[in-house]
Scaffold this active site. Sequence first.
Site, short mmCIF file in Angstrom:
data_model
loop_
_atom_site.label_atom_id
_atom_site.label_comp_id
_atom_site.label_asym_id
_atom_site.label_seq_id
_atom_site.Cartn_x
_atom_site.Cartn_y
_atom_site.Cartn_z
N LYS A 171 -2.32 -10.92 2.71
CA LYS A 171 -1.15 -10.57 2.18
C LYS A 171 -1.18 -10.94 0.67
CE LYS A 171 1.16 -7.42 5.63
NZ LYS A 171 2.27 -6.92 5.66
N GLU A 211 0.70 -1.44 0.09
CA GLU A 211 -0.23 -0.27 -0.35
C GLU A 211 0.94 1.75 0.11
OE1 GLU A 211 -0.21 -2.65 2.39
OE2 GLU A 211 -2.43 -3.05 2.14
O1 F6P Z 1 -0.29 -4.66 9.12
C1 F6P Z 1 1.07 -5.27 9.93
C2 F6P Z 1 2.00 -4.21 9.60
O2 F6P Z 1 3.13 -5.22 9.55
C3 F6P Z 1 1.69 -3.49 10.60
O3 F6P Z 1 1.95 -4.59 12.11
C4 F6P Z 1 2.21 -2.52 10.27
O4 F6P Z 1 1.97 -0.93 11.32
C5 F6P Z 1 2.59 -2.17 8.71
O5 F6P Z 1 1.83 -3.55 8.75
C6 F6P Z 1 2.96 -1.23 7.98
O6 F6P Z 1 4.18 -1.55 8.29
P1 F6P Z 1 5.28 -1.17 7.73
O7 F6P Z 1 5.57 0.41 8.51
O8 F6P Z 1 7.14 -1.99 7.02
O9 F6P Z 1 5.23 -0.06 6.82
#
Ligand code: F6P
Length: 553
Positions: A516, A214
């Site tokens: 995912k 994302e």
């Molecule tokens: O949703 C899973 C997760 O790993 C969360 O724990 C984390 O806060 C989020 O995705 C974002 O991850 P990143 O900071 O690595 O983009």
Amino acid sequence: MSRADLTLLPEWQALQQHCNLLETRHLRELFAADPKRGERLVAEATGLYLDYSKQRVDDEALRLLRALAEARGLKGRIAAMFRGERINSTENRAVLHVALRAPRGEKILVDGHDVVPDVHDVLDRMAAFADQVRGGAWKGHSGKAMRNVVSIGIGGSDLGPVMAYEALRDCSRRDMTFRFVSNVDGTDFAEAVRDLDAAETLFIICSKTFTTLETLSNAHAARAWCVEALGDERAVAKHFVAVSTAAAEVEKFGIDTKQMFGFWDWVGGRYSMDSAIGLSTMIAIGPDRFHDMLAGFHAMDEHFRSAPFDKNLPVLMGLIGLWNANFLDAATVAVLPYEQYLKRFPAYLQQLTMESNGKHVTLDGAHVDYATGPIYWGEPGTNGQHSFYQLIHQGTRLVPCDFIGFGQTLNPVPALHADGKPGGDQHDLLIANLIAQGEALAFGKTAEEVRAEGTPEALVPHRSFEGNRPSTTILAERLTPFALGSLIALYEHSVFVQGAIWDIDSFDQWGVELGKQLARTTIAELTAATEPKLAHDSSTNALIRRYRALRDG
Ligand code: F6P
């Protein structure tokens, strides 16, 4: 005895027996038997006043809960976290968000290395950068100062910054615009930038791993938007900074690591808002106030580490939450801030609590035979009162509530009462509602009381309230950065208390992985030029086909 055998412990069984006894006693009775209950079952620290007298506990339940915490080695677990031990065992990592707010000069070792100077180096770099942006010295590609900050991240790399920006808006730079983009739905990005001038816009790309689909998609969209508007690839250097633990990935994306603010693998995503992930917060409120917020976190950390369990706010809150979840079978907790600026606090808490304690196996992999993390949700008061409170008051489910309020408003507005007469401030009306809700939930209204008001007999059952619905009330003087820090740390540590007793890893999040992984396969199937051979179940296959048909018309 394996640690999974929580329910076989004598302390647990004593709690179960005591609960059976206590279930027969209404909160009305508990208050009548102890006229000082409302003054006794309270605790106070770091400017937060916690009233748990309207919870369905008595002294014996509290004593047994503390005994359970002792039996599960809570003290040792707290000490192990503060010592930097690798208590996140499934990821083999230390858990040291407390180091993010440790004052300069304190020493916290991870594998023999003191991390506190590293923390302050980053905080200092953040402060220098924030001052440059706030003061207009940081110029964009066309020489203009930054007036807009767009933070791109998701989960822990977004919810904390959004919540803190909203919570501390009152002391934020009102002449700057702050936006947050998280959803991979293009609408989120499009709406965030639609009225912004790229020449005055700074993007902060926040991602611990810098591989999150994302965030990378939105970061690419932001780069394309910026480069197109400014007509030059080189604009990226002045309009993009990164916050991450993954320098190589940041470089791969095309952001110079000189413009990267780092943090460490011992900071969990949902515990990262006071690391460099809080850069947007620091730009919004300024480095001094950011440090006030860290001081609030730290004050609660110290209280958690040192206060005896019977006066320890996070321990009390954690234990009472456990009592509600495991002994009163409450599946949820409603968080109800009577403070508009905390409107995103429930959403923030959802990740903190549910990503942390939504686990079904113990540290050594055994399936638990007790409930773990409850479902957190909520809305600011008084809006919720005109929506879902009906179910909390008269529904068939038990919904323990956390009410949060402040003595002083940040926006005084003279009140005009229903009879048209002026008097007091709207804040009094707001807090009157908070107090009245807790009272109504606990004490209800008996059929006799309803009859005595002359209510027709047919309506008596409809207008009676059973009461006996538990709530905790948290009050503080004013929503300052310090108070916000303390409040968040209170919840962080209460989550820790519960995770330690349930013997789960509150710091991993494997549960988000399967979705995912499957999405990767599905993306390929949705974007293939012709319909690929689908090998899912019949529902998934049909949904893929229907989506492709709807999209392609
Ligand atoms: O949703 C899973 C997760 O790993 C969360 O724990 C984390 O806060 C989020 O995705 C974002 O991850 P990143 O900071 O690595 O983009």
